[in-house]
Motif scaffolding. Structure first.
Motif, PDB file in Angstrom:
ATOM      1  N   GLY A  79       0.908  -1.240   0.000  1.00 23.50           N
ATOM      2  CA  GLY A  79      -0.019  -0.089  -0.035  1.00 23.50           C
ATOM      3  C   GLY A  79       0.856   1.338   0.036  1.00 23.50           C
ATOM      4  O   GLY A  79       2.221   1.177   0.278  1.00 23.50           O
ATOM      5  N   PRO A  80       0.403   2.562  -0.257  1.00 23.65           N
ATOM      6  CA  PRO A  80       1.028   3.692  -0.214  1.00 23.65           C
ATOM      7  C   PRO A  80       1.977   3.992   0.893  1.00 23.65           C
ATOM      8  O   PRO A  80       3.076   4.327   0.934  1.00 23.65           O
ATOM      9  N   MET A  81       1.212   3.839   2.068  1.00 23.11           N
ATOM     10  CA  MET A  81       2.323   3.984   3.325  1.00 23.11           C
ATOM     11  C   MET A  81       3.151   2.772   3.450  1.00 23.11           C
ATOM     12  O   MET A  81       4.501   3.569   3.774  1.00 23.11           O
ATOM     13  N   GLU A  82       3.188   1.898   3.090  1.00 24.33           N
ATOM     14  CA  GLU A  82       4.106   0.607   3.293  1.00 24.33           C
ATOM     15  C   GLU A  82       5.192   0.870   2.215  1.00 24.33           C
ATOM     16  O   GLU A  82       6.629   0.981   2.529  1.00 24.33           O
ATOM     17  N   ARG A  83       4.773   1.414   1.156  1.00 26.76           N
ATOM     18  CA  ARG A  83       5.762   1.361  -0.299  1.00 26.76           C
ATOM     19  C   ARG A  83       6.587   2.864   0.268  1.00 26.76           C
ATOM     20  O   ARG A  83       7.921   2.780  -0.044  1.00 26.76           O
ATOM     21  N   ASP A  84       5.940   3.978   0.835  1.00 29.65           N
ATOM     22  CA  ASP A  84       6.613   4.993   1.128  1.00 29.65           C
ATOM     23  C   ASP A  84       7.892   4.982   2.264  1.00 29.65           C
ATOM     24  O   ASP A  84       8.680   5.347   2.262  1.00 29.65           O
ATOM     25  N   HIS A  85       7.166   3.920   3.062  1.00 31.17           N
ATOM     26  CA  HIS A  85       8.116   3.518   4.411  1.00 31.17           C
ATOM     27  C   HIS A  85       9.349   2.950   3.669  1.00 31.17           C
ATOM     28  O   HIS A  85      10.658   3.316   4.213  1.00 31.17           O
ATOM     29  N   VAL A  86       9.274   1.838   2.763  1.00 28.87           N
ATOM     30  CA  VAL A  86      10.351   1.099   2.504  1.00 28.87           C
ATOM     31  C   VAL A  86      11.265   2.036   1.733  1.00 28.87           C
ATOM     32  O   VAL A  86      12.664   1.992   1.905  1.00 28.87           O
ATOM     33  N   LEU A  87      10.610   2.880   0.833  1.00 23.80           N
ATOM     34  CA  LEU A  87      11.746   3.639  -0.008  1.00 23.80           C
ATOM     35  C   LEU A  87      12.484   4.776   0.922  1.00 23.80           C
ATOM     36  O   LEU A  87      13.512   5.089   0.647  1.00 23.80           O
ATOM     37  N   TYR A 138      12.566  -6.090   3.897  1.00 24.52           N
ATOM     38  CA  TYR A 138      11.828  -5.571   4.997  1.00 24.52           C
ATOM     39  C   TYR A 138      10.900  -6.607   5.517  1.00 24.52           C
ATOM     40  O   TYR A 138      10.008  -7.166   4.839  1.00 24.52           O
ATOM     41  N   THR A 139      10.941  -6.572   6.745  1.00 25.95           N
ATOM     42  CA  THR A 139      10.257  -7.772   7.593  1.00 25.95           C
ATOM     43  C   THR A 139       9.245  -7.078   8.693  1.00 25.95           C
ATOM     44  O   THR A 139       9.965  -5.926   9.388  1.00 25.95           O
ATOM     45  N   SER A 140       8.095  -7.398   8.845  1.00 24.97           N
ATOM     46  CA  SER A 140       7.230  -6.905   9.778  1.00 24.97           C
ATOM     47  C   SER A 140       7.037  -7.745  11.144  1.00 24.97           C
ATOM     48  O   SER A 140       7.216  -8.892  11.082  1.00 24.97           O
ATOM     49  N   GLY A 141       7.264  -6.991  12.325  1.00 19.03           N
ATOM     50  CA  GLY A 141       7.254  -7.610  13.531  1.00 19.03           C
ATOM     51  C   GLY A 141       5.646  -7.468  13.962  1.00 19.03           C
ATOM     52  O   GLY A 141       4.873  -7.276  13.254  1.00 19.03           O
ATOM     53  N   ALA A 145       6.586  -0.110  12.288  1.00 15.90           N
ATOM     54  CA  ALA A 145       6.859  -0.176  11.050  1.00 15.90           C
ATOM     55  C   ALA A 145       7.687  -1.270  10.438  1.00 15.90           C
ATOM     56  O   ALA A 145       8.675  -1.927  11.367  1.00 15.90           O
ATOM     57  N   PRO A 146       7.827  -1.861   9.411  1.00 11.13           N
ATOM     58  CA  PRO A 146       8.524  -3.016   8.939  1.00 11.13           C
ATOM     59  C   PRO A 146      10.096  -2.343   9.147  1.00 11.13           C
ATOM     60  O   PRO A 146      10.486  -1.314   8.807  1.00 11.13           O
ATOM     61  N   LYS A 147      10.992  -3.497   9.225  1.00 12.58           N
ATOM     62  CA  LYS A 147      12.435  -3.081   9.560  1.00 12.58           C
ATOM     63  C   LYS A 147      13.159  -3.765   8.300  1.00 12.58           C
ATOM     64  O   LYS A 147      12.863  -4.724   7.876  1.00 12.58           O
ATOM     65  N   GLY A 148      14.398  -3.086   7.937  1.00 12.89           N
ATOM     66  CA  GLY A 148      14.904  -3.313   6.987  1.00 12.89           C
ATOM     67  C   GLY A 148      16.160  -4.451   7.440  1.00 12.89           C
ATOM     68  O   GLY A 148      16.962  -4.009   8.146  1.00 12.89           O
ATOM     69  N   ALA A 149      16.219  -5.782   7.068  1.00  9.89           N
ATOM     70  CA  ALA A 149      17.094  -6.798   7.478  1.00  9.89           C
ATOM     71  C   ALA A 149      18.114  -6.533   6.144  1.00  9.89           C
ATOM     72  O   ALA A 149      17.988  -6.718   5.121  1.00  9.89           O
ATOM     73  N   ALA A 327      23.039 -19.361  15.245  1.00  7.51           N
ATOM     74  CA  ALA A 327      24.423 -18.780  14.921  1.00  7.51           C
ATOM     75  C   ALA A 327      24.997 -19.241  13.701  1.00  7.51           C
ATOM     76  O   ALA A 327      24.698 -20.428  13.542  1.00  7.51           O
ATOM     77  N   GLY A 328      25.723 -18.648  13.006  1.00  7.87           N
ATOM     78  CA  GLY A 328      26.358 -19.048  11.930  1.00  7.87           C
ATOM     79  C   GLY A 328      26.626 -18.032  10.818  1.00  7.87           C
ATOM     80  O   GLY A 328      26.105 -16.877  10.785  1.00  7.87           O
ATOM     81  N   PRO A 329      27.018 -18.513   9.466  1.00  5.61           N
ATOM     82  CA  PRO A 329      27.338 -17.774   8.427  1.00  5.61           C
ATOM     83  C   PRO A 329      26.280 -16.936   7.650  1.00  5.61           C
ATOM     84  O   PRO A 329      26.280 -16.158   6.789  1.00  5.61           O
ATOM     85  N   THR A 330      24.980 -17.460   7.817  1.00  2.00           N
ATOM     86  CA  THR A 330      24.117 -16.981   6.870  1.00  2.00           C
ATOM     87  C   THR A 330      23.100 -15.966   7.647  1.00  2.00           C
ATOM     88  O   THR A 330      22.147 -15.345   7.115  1.00  2.00           O
ATOM     89  N   LEU A 331      23.650 -15.607   8.892  1.00  2.00           N
ATOM     90  CA  LEU A 331      22.888 -14.568   9.764  1.00  2.00           C
ATOM     91  C   LEU A 331      22.867 -13.036   8.990  1.00  2.00           C
ATOM     92  O   LEU A 331      24.262 -12.881   8.449  1.00  2.00           O
ATOM     93  N   PHE A 332      22.040 -12.557   9.078  1.00  2.00           N
ATOM     94  CA  PHE A 332      22.042 -10.792   8.536  1.00  2.00           C
ATOM     95  C   PHE A 332      23.032 -10.097   9.387  1.00  2.00           C
ATOM     96  O   PHE A 332      23.467 -10.183  10.518  1.00  2.00           O
ATOM     97  N   ASP A 333      23.305  -8.785   8.805  1.00  6.10           N
ATOM     98  CA  ASP A 333      24.218  -7.948   9.574  1.00  6.10           C
ATOM     99  C   ASP A 333      23.472  -7.168  10.716  1.00  6.10           C
ATOM    100  O   ASP A 333      24.204  -6.337  11.484  1.00  6.10           O
ATOM    101  N   GLY A 334      22.189  -7.062  10.731  1.00  6.93           N
ATOM    102  CA  GLY A 334      21.541  -6.076  11.561  1.00  6.93           C
ATOM    103  C   GLY A 334      20.319  -5.572  10.766  1.00  6.93           C
ATOM    104  O   GLY A 334      20.118  -5.710   9.512  1.00  6.93           O
ATOM    105  N   TYR A 335      19.637  -4.751  11.792  1.00  6.37           N
ATOM    106  CA  TYR A 335      18.320  -3.964  11.283  1.00  6.37           C
ATOM    107  C   TYR A 335      19.010  -2.587  10.846  1.00  6.37           C
ATOM    108  O   TYR A 335      19.621  -2.090  11.603  1.00  6.37           O
ATOM    109  N   LEU A 336      18.490  -2.248   9.748  1.00  3.17           N
ATOM    110  CA  LEU A 336      18.957  -0.705   9.375  1.00  3.17           C
ATOM    111  C   LEU A 336      18.838   0.293  10.029  1.00  3.17           C
ATOM    112  O   LEU A 336      17.447   0.514  10.382  1.00  3.17           O
ATOM    113  N   ASP A 337      19.698   0.840  10.749  1.00  2.87           N
ATOM    114  CA  ASP A 337      19.609   2.127  11.418  1.00  2.87           C
ATOM    115  C   ASP A 337      18.549   1.738  12.780  1.00  2.87           C
ATOM    116  O   ASP A 337      17.951   2.717  13.063  1.00  2.87           O
ATOM    117  N   ARG A 338      18.652   0.685  13.051  1.00  5.79           N
ATOM    118  CA  ARG A 338      17.797   0.279  14.308  1.00  5.79           C
ATOM    119  C   ARG A 338      18.721  -0.334  15.528  1.00  5.79           C
ATOM    120  O   ARG A 338      18.466  -1.694  15.447  1.00  5.79           O
TER     121      ARG A 338
END
Length: 469
Positions: A79-87, A138-141, A145-149, A327-338
Motif C-alpha cells: 500500500g502507499p504507506m508501506e511503499r513510502d516507508h520502504v523507499l 523489509y520484515t514486519s514484527g 513499521a517494517p524493519k530493513g534486514a 548462529a552461523g554464516p547465514t545471519l544478517f548484519d542487523g536491522y538498518l538504522d535500528r
C-alpha cells in the motif's frame, strides 16, 4: 568466488536458461542485460526494485548486484504507506522499474531507472567485496513499521552453498516455482540460487497446479498453500512424479498434505526452516529421511540451541520446547538504522533470537512449534504447541484449514481456540475429535467456524489478526 558465479562465467547461449512466465533468456543474454542495468547504476549504493514476478525484476536485481548496489525489493501489492516507508527508510537513491512503466513511475525524489530488455552491454564489472550488502529485505514484527534486514553477499552465498550440499542442487536441475520475488524464498532461493549453482529456472507466474504440472522440472519450490492445491488436483500432482525433489517452506506443511503428496507424487516433501534475518538454517536432505512436521538438520556451519524463558539451555530430547536460537554464516548484519532492534534480537554471546519455539530430537532433527508470541499456548499450567492441535484438526475429513491461538482467559491464562474452515462440521464434534487424538488438555475450548483464514503473500496464516478480532 563471485556471488552469482555460474552466471558470471557461463558462455551458454541456449535460450531457455531463465524463464519467467512466457519469456526466456540464455545465461549470456542475462549477463549482458544485467550489465546494461549495472552501467546505469554506477555509484549507486542502494537501489529499490519494483519486485513483480517478471523477467524485468530478475534483470534489475541481477544488474544491481552486478553493480555492487544493495537491492531493496518493493512488494507490488504494498500500500502507499508501506511503499513510502520502504523507499524512505532504506535510503535508496534509485528505483528500477520496467521500461514501459518508467514514464509513470513515482520515484519520490529518486532517480527512476528503466529496465529495458532491448539494451545489452559487454561491460565487465568488478566483483564487489563479499562483505558488501546484497539485500535489504523489509520484515514486519508484531509492532511498528517494517524493519530493513541488512543481508550481506557472503551470507547469501553461504546459504545457497549450504542448500546445494543438502539438496544435491546442481546445474543438471531445472527449478520450477511461482513464488513472489520480494522474499527470501522466491528471490534468494528461487532466483539467486540458480544463478549461483547453475540450475535452469522456470518461474511459472501464478503458481497454479496445472502450471507446475506442465513445467517438467526436477526441483519444485512451493509454500503449503501451493502444495495443498496441488494435492487437491490428482492429475497435476501425478505429473510431478518424474521430479527429483519437492521442497516446501515459509510455513508448516500440514501432515495430511505431506501424506497426500507422497501418495500421489511418490515424493516425501523436503521441509526447511529459515527467516529473513537468518536465511535458511535447517533443512531435510535429499539423501536422507523426510519426516512430516519436521524441518531437518542444521546446514553446514549453522549452530542451533533451545533456551527457556530465563535463557537457560534446554536438552535436545525431543520433548523440551524452547526458543530456537541460531548462529552461523547465514545471519544478517542487523536491522538498518535500528540499534535498539539489533540489541533485542541478539544474546550477549552473539546468538540470534528467532522468536520461534521448537523441539530438537536427540538425533538433531528440528520441529518448529511456532511463534513464541502466538503458537506456544500456556493454558492451565500446560505448554501446548498450536501446530500439534492444528494437525489433529486437519486430520478430520471435513476440515480444510485450521489455525489455533491462545486467547486470554481469566482462569486458564490462555484458552486454546481454533479457527476452522470446514464443510458440514460443527464445533463440538471437532472438540471431541481432537480430545480423542491428543491429551484432553490440548483440545480446543472453542471452535470458531470461518469462511477463510487471513494469510500473507506467502500463505502464512496471520494469527495476530485472529487475536485482534
Amino acid at each position: 568466488m563471485p556471488l552469482l558465479s555460474w552466471l558470471a562465467d557461463n558462455a551458454d547461449e541456449r535460450p531457455d536458461a531463465i524463464r519467467v512466465d512466457d519469456r526466456a533468456v540464455s545465461w549470456v543474454e542475462l549477463r549482458r542485460l544485467a550489465a546494461a542495468v549495472a552501467d546505469e547504476l554506477r555509484g549507486v549504493d542502494r537501489v529499490a526494485v519494483e519486485a513483480t514476478s517478471t523477467l524485468e525484476t530478475v534483470v534489475g536485481v541481477v544488474g544491481a548486484l552486478t553493480a555492487g548496489a544493495a537491492v531493496v525489493p518493493v512488494p507490488p501489492d504494498a500500500g502507499p504507506m508501506e511503499r513510502d516507508h520502504v523507499l524512505r527508510d532504506s535510503g535508496a537513491t534509485a528505483l528500477l522499474v520496467p521500461a514501459g512503466a518508467a514514464g509513470t513511475a513515482e520515484g519520490a525524489g529518486r532517480a527512476v531507472v528503466p529496465v529495458d530488455l532491448a539494451r545489452r552491454s559487454d561491460t565487465v564489472h568488478p566483483e564487489p567485496d563479499p562483505a558488501r550488502t546484497a539485500l535489504i529485505l523489509y520484515t514486519s514484527g508484531t509492532t511498528g513499521a517494517p524493519k530493513g534486514a541488512v543481508i550481506s553477499r557472503r551470507a547469501v552465498a553461504a546459504c545457497l552453498d549450504g542448500l546445494a550440499d543438502a539438496w544435491a542442487w546442481t546445474p543438471d536441475d531445472l527449478l520450477v516455482h511461482g513464488l513472489p520475488l520480494f522474499h527470501v524464498h522466491g528471490l534468494v532461493l528461487g532466483v539467486l540460487g540458480p544463478l549461483r549453482l547453475g540450475s535452469r529456472l522456470h518461474h511459472v507466474g501464478r503458481p497454479r497446479p496445472q502450471r507446475y504440472a506442465a513445467a517438467a522440472g526436477s526441483m519444485y519450490f512451493g509454500v503449503p498453500t501451493v502444495w495443498s492445491r496441488i494435492a487437491a488436483d490428482p492429475d497435476a500432482a501425478r505429473a510431478l512424479r518424474p521430479a527429483r525433489l519437492l521442497v516446501s517452506g515459509s510455513a508448516a506443511l500440514p501432515a495430511a498434505v505431506f501424506a497426500d503428496l507422497a501418495a500421489l507424487t511418490g515424493h516425501r516433501v523436503v521441509e526447511r526452516y529459515g527467516m529473513t534475518e537468518t536465511l535458511i538454517t535447517v533443512s531435510a536432505r535429499a539423501d536422507g529421511p523426510r519426516r512430516p512436521g519436521t524441518v531437518g538438520l542444521p546446514l553446514p556451519g549453522v549452530r542451533t540451541r533451545l533456551v527457556d524463558e530465563h535463557g537457560a539451555t534446554l536438552p535436545a530430547d525431543g520433548a523440551a520446547m524452547g526458543e530456537l536460537q541460531v548462529a552461523g554464516p547465514t545471519l544478517f548484519d542487523g536491522y538498518l538504522d535500528r540499534p535498539d532492534a539489533d540489541a533485542a534480537s541478539r544474546t550477549p554471546d552473539g546468538w540470534f533470537r528467532t522468536g520461534d519455539v521448537a523441539t530438537i530430537d536427540p538425533d538433531g532433527w528440528h520441529r518448529i512449534v511456532g511463534r513464541a508470541t502466538t503458537d506456544l499456548i500456556k493454558s492451565g499450567g500446560y505448554r501446548i504447541g498450536a501446530g500439534e492441535v492444528e494437525d489433529a484438526l486437519l486430520a478430520h475429513p471435513a476440515v480444510r484449514e485450521a489455525a489455533v491461538v491462545g486467547v486470554p482467559h481469566p482462569d486458564l491464562g490462555q484458552q486454546v481456540t481454533a479457527y476452522v474452515v470446514g464443510d458440514g462440521v460443527e464445533g463440538p464434534e471437532l472438540v471431541d475429535f481432537v480430545a480423542r487424538h491428543l491429551s484432553a488438555h490440548k483440545r480446543p475450548r472453542e471452535v470458531r467456524l470461518v469462511d477463510a483464514l487471513p494469510r500473507n503473500a506467502l500463505g502464512k496464516v496471520q494469527k495476530n489478526r485472529l487475536l485482534a478480532e
